[in-house]
Design a protein around this motif. Structure first.
Motif, short mmCIF file in Angstrom:
data_model
loop_
_atom_site.label_atom_id
_atom_site.label_comp_id
_atom_site.label_asym_id
_atom_site.label_seq_id
_atom_site.Cartn_x
_atom_site.Cartn_y
_atom_site.Cartn_z
N THR A 9 0.86 -1.18 0.00
CA THR A 9 0.00 0.00 0.00
C THR A 9 0.89 1.23 0.00
O THR A 9 2.01 1.21 0.52
N CYS A 10 0.37 2.31 -0.61
CA CYS A 10 1.07 3.57 -0.60
C CYS A 10 0.62 4.28 0.67
O CYS A 10 -0.57 4.44 0.93
N GLN A 11 1.59 4.70 1.49
CA GLN A 11 1.24 5.32 2.77
C GLN A 11 0.79 6.77 2.61
O GLN A 11 0.30 7.38 3.54
N LYS A 12 1.00 7.31 1.39
CA LYS A 12 0.56 8.68 1.17
C LYS A 12 -0.91 8.75 0.76
O LYS A 12 -1.67 9.54 1.30
N CYS A 13 -1.30 7.89 -0.21
CA CYS A 13 -2.68 7.99 -0.72
C CYS A 13 -3.51 6.75 -0.43
O CYS A 13 -4.70 6.72 -0.68
N GLY A 14 -2.88 5.71 0.07
CA GLY A 14 -3.63 4.50 0.41
C GLY A 14 -3.85 3.53 -0.72
O GLY A 14 -4.52 2.50 -0.52
N ALA A 36 6.67 6.27 -8.61
CA ALA A 36 5.46 6.58 -9.36
C ALA A 36 4.36 5.71 -8.79
O ALA A 36 4.31 4.50 -9.02
N CYS A 37 3.48 6.31 -8.04
CA CYS A 37 2.39 5.55 -7.42
C CYS A 37 1.37 5.16 -8.47
O CYS A 37 1.04 5.97 -9.34
N PRO A 38 0.86 3.92 -8.41
CA PRO A 38 -0.14 3.49 -9.40
C PRO A 38 -1.38 4.40 -9.41
O PRO A 38 -2.09 4.47 -10.39
N SER A 39 -1.63 5.13 -8.34
CA SER A 39 -2.80 6.00 -8.31
C SER A 39 -2.55 7.32 -9.04
O SER A 39 -3.47 8.09 -9.28
N GLY A 40 -1.30 7.58 -9.41
CA GLY A 40 -1.05 8.76 -10.24
C GLY A 40 0.02 9.73 -9.78
O GLY A 40 0.69 10.32 -10.61
N HIS A 41 0.21 9.90 -8.45
CA HIS A 41 1.22 10.89 -8.04
C HIS A 41 2.64 10.34 -8.20
O HIS A 41 2.87 9.14 -8.08
N THR A 42 3.56 11.23 -8.50
CA THR A 42 4.96 10.81 -8.58
C THR A 42 5.77 11.59 -7.55
O THR A 42 5.49 12.76 -7.28
ZN LIG Z 1 0.10 6.84 -3.60
#
Ligand SMILES: [Zn+2]
Length: 123
Positions: A9-14, A36-42
């Protein structure tokens, strides 16, 4: 290759995502300079700052297992081998081991008969 599925899990966006590959590759990914998070933010920091491993699967069996060239196979589950080598073997989970004395980590490849062939993960 000793392929595992790492559920993260990404701890920034979940966002939840999976990484498939061996432990060595996964660590290379964690050591990347950018994320590069799969949800979009880099992010211009390493994934280590963002990625949390929720679950790590055991590696899949290899049908025609053969020792790979250049790999250092050590039977870390064999008490005699461990004693002779003076290792302090500790389980990290999902079949990964560490030698507390040298901090070397060991992963395994499983053959079709279910035998585990442990090898040293290159540092
Ligand atoms: Zn993320």
């Amino acid at each position: 290759m000793s392929s595992r599925i790492f559920q993260c899990t990404c701890q920034k966006c979940g966002a939840e995502f999976e990484f498939t590959g061996d432990y060595e590759k996964f660590n290379e990914f964690l050591d990347s300079k950018n994320f590069a998070c799969p949800s979009g933010h880099t992010e211009s920091r390493s994934p280590r700052a963002f990625v949390k491993v929720v679950k790590m699967s055991e590696p899949e069996a290899i049908v025609e297992w053969k020792p790979a060239e250049g790999k250092n196979y050590v039977d870390v589950l064999d008490a005699l081998t461990v004693r002779i080598k003076g290792m302090q073997i500790d389980h990290l989970g999902s079949g990964l081991y560490i030698d507390r004395r040298t901090l070397k980590k060991y992963d395994y490849e499983e053959d079709a008969k279910g035998n585990r062939h442990y090898f040293e993960i290159p540092a």
